[in-house]
Design a protein around this motif. Structure first.
Motif, PDB file in Angstrom:
ATOM      1  N   ILE A 100      49.283  67.145 105.691  1.00  0.00           N
ATOM      2  CA  ILE A 100      50.091  67.488 104.526  1.00  0.00           C
ATOM      3  C   ILE A 100      51.517  67.727 104.997  1.00  0.00           C
ATOM      4  O   ILE A 100      51.752  68.460 105.965  1.00  0.00           O
ATOM      5  CB  ILE A 100      49.555  68.744 103.814  1.00  0.00           C
ATOM      6  CG1 ILE A 100      48.120  68.515 103.329  1.00  0.00           C
ATOM      7  CG2 ILE A 100      50.457  69.129 102.648  1.00  0.00           C
ATOM      8  CD1 ILE A 100      47.482  69.747 102.724  1.00  0.00           C
ATOM      9  N   TRP A 101      52.473  67.115 104.322  1.00  0.00           N
ATOM     10  CA  TRP A 101      53.892  67.287 104.626  1.00  0.00           C
ATOM     11  C   TRP A 101      54.594  67.842 103.387  1.00  0.00           C
ATOM     12  O   TRP A 101      54.578  67.210 102.334  1.00  0.00           O
ATOM     13  CB  TRP A 101      54.529  65.958 105.043  1.00  0.00           C
ATOM     14  CG  TRP A 101      54.001  65.413 106.329  1.00  0.00           C
ATOM     15  CD1 TRP A 101      52.969  64.543 106.514  1.00  0.00           C
ATOM     16  CD2 TRP A 101      54.497  65.727 107.632  1.00  0.00           C
ATOM     17  NE1 TRP A 101      52.766  64.282 107.840  1.00  0.00           N
ATOM     18  CE2 TRP A 101      53.704  64.994 108.573  1.00  0.00           C
ATOM     19  CE3 TRP A 101      55.521  66.535 108.122  1.00  0.00           C
ATOM     20  CZ2 TRP A 101      53.903  65.061 109.946  1.00  0.00           C
ATOM     21  CZ3 TRP A 101      55.728  66.602 109.485  1.00  0.00           C
ATOM     22  CH2 TRP A 101      54.932  65.881 110.388  1.00  0.00           C
ATOM     23  N   TYR A 102      55.181  69.044 103.520  1.00  0.00           N
ATOM     24  CA  TYR A 102      55.957  69.623 102.428  1.00  0.00           C
ATOM     25  C   TYR A 102      57.343  68.982 102.407  1.00  0.00           C
ATOM     26  O   TYR A 102      58.059  68.963 103.417  1.00  0.00           O
ATOM     27  CB  TYR A 102      56.118  71.129 102.608  1.00  0.00           C
ATOM     28  CG  TYR A 102      54.862  71.937 102.405  1.00  0.00           C
ATOM     29  CD1 TYR A 102      53.786  71.444 101.676  1.00  0.00           C
ATOM     30  CD2 TYR A 102      54.764  73.232 102.927  1.00  0.00           C
ATOM     31  CE1 TYR A 102      52.641  72.197 101.483  1.00  0.00           C
ATOM     32  CE2 TYR A 102      53.618  73.996 102.736  1.00  0.00           C
ATOM     33  CZ  TYR A 102      52.557  73.473 102.016  1.00  0.00           C
ATOM     34  OH  TYR A 102      51.435  74.231 101.836  1.00  0.00           O
ATOM     35  N   GLY A 103      57.734  68.465 101.241  1.00  0.00           N
ATOM     36  CA  GLY A 103      59.063  67.890 101.107  1.00  0.00           C
ATOM     37  C   GLY A 103      60.132  68.964 101.009  1.00  0.00           C
ATOM     38  O   GLY A 103      59.952  69.983 100.334  1.00  0.00           O
ATOM     39  N   ASN A 104      61.255  68.735 101.682  1.00  0.00           N
ATOM     40  CA  ASN A 104      62.373  69.682 101.646  1.00  0.00           C
ATOM     41  C   ASN A 104      63.389  69.345 100.564  1.00  0.00           C
ATOM     42  O   ASN A 104      64.369  70.071 100.390  1.00  0.00           O
ATOM     43  CB  ASN A 104      63.069  69.711 103.010  1.00  0.00           C
ATOM     44  CG  ASN A 104      62.143  70.176 104.119  1.00  0.00           C
ATOM     45  OD1 ASN A 104      61.372  71.124 103.939  1.00  0.00           O
ATOM     46  ND2 ASN A 104      62.187  69.511 105.273  1.00  0.00           N
ATOM     47  N   GLY A 105      63.173  68.251  99.845  1.00  0.00           N
ATOM     48  CA  GLY A 105      64.062  67.876  98.751  1.00  0.00           C
ATOM     49  C   GLY A 105      65.203  66.988  99.151  1.00  0.00           C
ATOM     50  O   GLY A 105      65.971  66.535  98.288  1.00  0.00           O
ATOM     51  N   ASP A 106      65.344  66.716 100.473  1.00  0.00           N
ATOM     52  CA  ASP A 106      66.447  65.877 100.947  1.00  0.00           C
ATOM     53  C   ASP A 106      65.930  64.655 101.714  1.00  0.00           C
ATOM     54  O   ASP A 106      66.689  64.008 102.437  1.00  0.00           O
ATOM     55  CB  ASP A 106      67.379  66.698 101.838  1.00  0.00           C
ATOM     56  CG  ASP A 106      66.661  67.320 103.040  1.00  0.00           C
ATOM     57  OD1 ASP A 106      65.422  67.119 103.173  1.00  0.00           O
ATOM     58  OD2 ASP A 106      67.317  68.023 103.845  1.00  0.00           O
ATOM     59  N   GLY A 107      64.641  64.360 101.555  1.00  0.00           N
ATOM     60  CA  GLY A 107      64.056  63.233 102.278  1.00  0.00           C
ATOM     61  C   GLY A 107      63.437  63.607 103.591  1.00  0.00           C
ATOM     62  O   GLY A 107      62.872  62.745 104.277  1.00  0.00           O
ATOM     63  N   THR A 108      63.534  64.874 103.993  1.00  0.00           N
ATOM     64  CA  THR A 108      62.877  65.340 105.214  1.00  0.00           C
ATOM     65  C   THR A 108      61.645  66.148 104.829  1.00  0.00           C
ATOM     66  O   THR A 108      61.499  66.598 103.687  1.00  0.00           O
ATOM     67  CB  THR A 108      63.815  66.208 106.067  1.00  0.00           C
ATOM     68  OG1 THR A 108      64.167  67.408 105.340  1.00  0.00           O
ATOM     69  CG2 THR A 108      65.090  65.433 106.405  1.00  0.00           C
ATOM     70  N   PHE A 109      60.774  66.374 105.819  1.00  0.00           N
ATOM     71  CA  PHE A 109      59.496  67.018 105.544  1.00  0.00           C
ATOM     72  C   PHE A 109      59.166  68.037 106.620  1.00  0.00           C
ATOM     73  O   PHE A 109      59.605  67.926 107.772  1.00  0.00           O
ATOM     74  CB  PHE A 109      58.368  65.972 105.482  1.00  0.00           C
ATOM     75  CG  PHE A 109      58.472  65.038 104.303  1.00  0.00           C
ATOM     76  CD1 PHE A 109      57.759  65.294 103.148  1.00  0.00           C
ATOM     77  CD2 PHE A 109      59.292  63.928 104.358  1.00  0.00           C
ATOM     78  CE1 PHE A 109      57.858  64.450 102.063  1.00  0.00           C
ATOM     79  CE2 PHE A 109      59.398  63.079 103.274  1.00  0.00           C
ATOM     80  CZ  PHE A 109      58.677  63.335 102.125  1.00  0.00           C
ATOM     81  N   THR A 110      58.342  69.024 106.240  1.00  0.00           N
ATOM     82  CA  THR A 110      57.857  70.051 107.153  1.00  0.00           C
ATOM     83  C   THR A 110      56.328  70.012 107.154  1.00  0.00           C
ATOM     84  O   THR A 110      55.702  69.990 106.083  1.00  0.00           O
ATOM     85  CB  THR A 110      58.331  71.445 106.720  1.00  0.00           C
ATOM     86  OG1 THR A 110      59.760  71.469 106.703  1.00  0.00           O
ATOM     87  CG2 THR A 110      57.814  72.511 107.679  1.00  0.00           C
ATOM     88  N   ALA A 111      55.738  70.008 108.344  1.00  0.00           N
ATOM     89  CA  ALA A 111      54.284  69.939 108.450  1.00  0.00           C
ATOM     90  C   ALA A 111      53.641  71.200 107.877  1.00  0.00           C
ATOM     91  O   ALA A 111      54.121  72.319 108.103  1.00  0.00           O
ATOM     92  CB  ALA A 111      53.863  69.750 109.904  1.00  0.00           C
ATOM     93  N   ALA A 112      52.555  71.032 107.128  1.00  0.00           N
ATOM     94  CA  ALA A 112      51.813  72.148 106.544  1.00  0.00           C
ATOM     95  C   ALA A 112      50.397  72.155 107.112  1.00  0.00           C
ATOM     96  O   ALA A 112      50.004  71.267 107.869  1.00  0.00           O
ATOM     97  CB  ALA A 112      51.788  72.025 105.028  1.00  0.00           C
ATOM     98  N   THR A 113      49.624  73.168 106.743  1.00  0.00           N
ATOM     99  CA  THR A 113      48.240  73.261 107.212  1.00  0.00           C
ATOM    100  C   THR A 113      47.447  72.058 106.719  1.00  0.00           C
ATOM    101  O   THR A 113      47.415  71.783 105.514  1.00  0.00           O
ATOM    102  CB  THR A 113      47.587  74.545 106.699  1.00  0.00           C
ATOM    103  OG1 THR A 113      48.352  75.672 107.135  1.00  0.00           O
ATOM    104  CG2 THR A 113      46.156  74.669 107.211  1.00  0.00           C
TER     105      THR A 113
END
Length: 405
Positions: A100-113
């Motif tokens: 799962i990748w949380y979107g940051n709203g600018d086209g980048t992502f942060t890994a989630a559980t």
């Protein structure tokens, strides 16, 4: 999008307005997975997330049919779906490898559980399956449909598994096929298509298998019944049906009740074989929702043979000496003579047996097997006493252990 998974690089073709298309963009690496399309950077232009891409999975649209990318993250997986799973206003990505990748709203992502278990899926969908205004995950694997219920924004419970019999496809369709306001699924396969209509009663595991149990003895395994929908669910009756129903039993009133949303009830199911051989039945559960009754498979094997004890620990024994014999009693609990094909030691050279059982044990009688321990080295040692017989053709074992000193 065009291209085939694992064969050529995909490309973007834009519509010309007359029913035709023209090539627009092809800046992808090979082996890109099926893309998920959405506005990943909130600029009003369509982007897409394409897994199984060695250099990056994000492609940001310029609004003219061309794209910037690939951009991080680089992730693998056959398929992806995008949706705002954590309710922050930005599109997130969920992949068939469970990431799962949380979107940051600018086209980048942060890994989630990640999802648990990962699933190893071939297709997936984000849908409000529970009716809780949260995006649950439906993932198709080679053998089952996995449902990951969302329990808070962007976080998921372990999967509920729904086995697919004889399935060999790779696509998951979603729709309300019976007009009840709930999400249902269709899975097309090579030889048949399966439609899964949602019901509020979840059953785990998907079947009970008891293995081999001596006649007159009992083994208990549990089934968990869960109201996975909303609102409350009334279970009106539970019974065992089928040709071997008399060998299985459930408490008369257990779980026959009103279950609130997400409430589970544990139902003990007892197997007491009434005959030798493979025994099969169905647990029938009646309730006030679509899909009722559900039929739950039960299976076990009855054997006329019982060994007592089922394990022997000789404790400490001096190397080079033989322990006193310990007796194992073999019972024939059946109504016919038992044909014994072999009695011996397996997996341990420092154990030995003698017996008076012969090759046939009369009905309702016993014989004795004496086991000794003769360690030839220091330390713990183990093995098994095994008895093979034809009633039906199977074997029973006694665990053996001891320590050389």
């Amino acid at each position: 999008m065009s291209g085939a998974e694992g064969s050529i690089s995909p490309a973007v073709c834009v519509a010309t307005g007359d029913g035709n298309f023209k090539y627009s963009y092809g800046g992808f690496t090979n082996n890109s997975g099926n893309p998920a399309i959405g506005d990943l950077n909130n600029d009003g232009k369509l982007d897409f997330f394409s897994p199984d891409n060695s250099t990056g999975s994000t492609f940001l649209g310029n609004g003219d049919g061309t794209f910037q990318g690939p951009l991080p993250p680089a992730d693998t997986g056959y398929d992806a779906a995008v949706g705002d799973v954590n309710h922050d206003g930005n599109l997130d990505a969920v992949l068939t490898n469970g990431h799962i990748w949380y979107g940051n709203g600018d086209g980048t992502f942060t890994a989630a559980t990640p999802l648990s278990p990962s699933g190893n899926g071939v297709d997936l969908a984000l849908q409000d399956i529970q009716g809780t205004n949260q995006l649950d995950v439906a993932m198709l694997t080679s053998t089952s449909l996995l449902i990951y219920p969302a329990f808070s924004s962007g976080k998921y419970s372990p999967a509920l598994s729904f086995p697919l019999s004889g399935y060999s496809g790779s696509n998951l369709g979603v729709g309300d096929f019976n007009n009840d306001g709930r999400v249902d699924f269709v899975v097309p396969g090579a030889t048949s298509t399966q439609v899964l209509v949602q019901t509020r009663l979840g059953i785990s595991p998907s079947s009970l298998s008891y293995g081999v149990v001596p006649l007159g003895n009992s083994q208990v395994l549990n089934v968990v019944l869960t109201n996975v929908g909303s609102p409350s669910l009334k279970i009106s009756g539970i019974k065992v049906v089928g040709v071997d129903a008399s060998s299985f039993s459930v408490p008369s009133k257990q779980c026959v009740a009103l279950l609130s949303q997400y409430v589970a009830c544990t139902l003990p199911v007892t197997f007491t074989p009434k005959a030798s051989g493979a025994l099969n039945a169905l647990l029938q559960i009646d309730y006030d929702d679509i899909g009722s009754p559900q039929l739950f498979p039960l299976s076990g094997t009855g054997t006329p043979v019982k060994l007592n004890p089922v394990s022997i620990n000789f404790g400490d024994q001096k190397v080079g000496t033989v322990s006193p014999p310990i007796k194992v009693t073999m019972y024939n609990l059946g109504n016919a003579a038992l044909s014994i094909t072999q009695i011996g030691i397996a997996g341990g050279t420092n154990f030995a047996e003698t017996n008076n059982c012969g090759t046939s044990l009369p009905a309702h009688s016993t014989c004795a097997i004496k086991v000794t321990f003769d360690p030839t080295a220091l330390g713990g040692q183990s093995g098994q006493l095994k008895v093979r017989f034809d009633a039906p053709a199977t074997e029973e074992a006694v665990r053996l252990s001891g320590n050389g000193t």
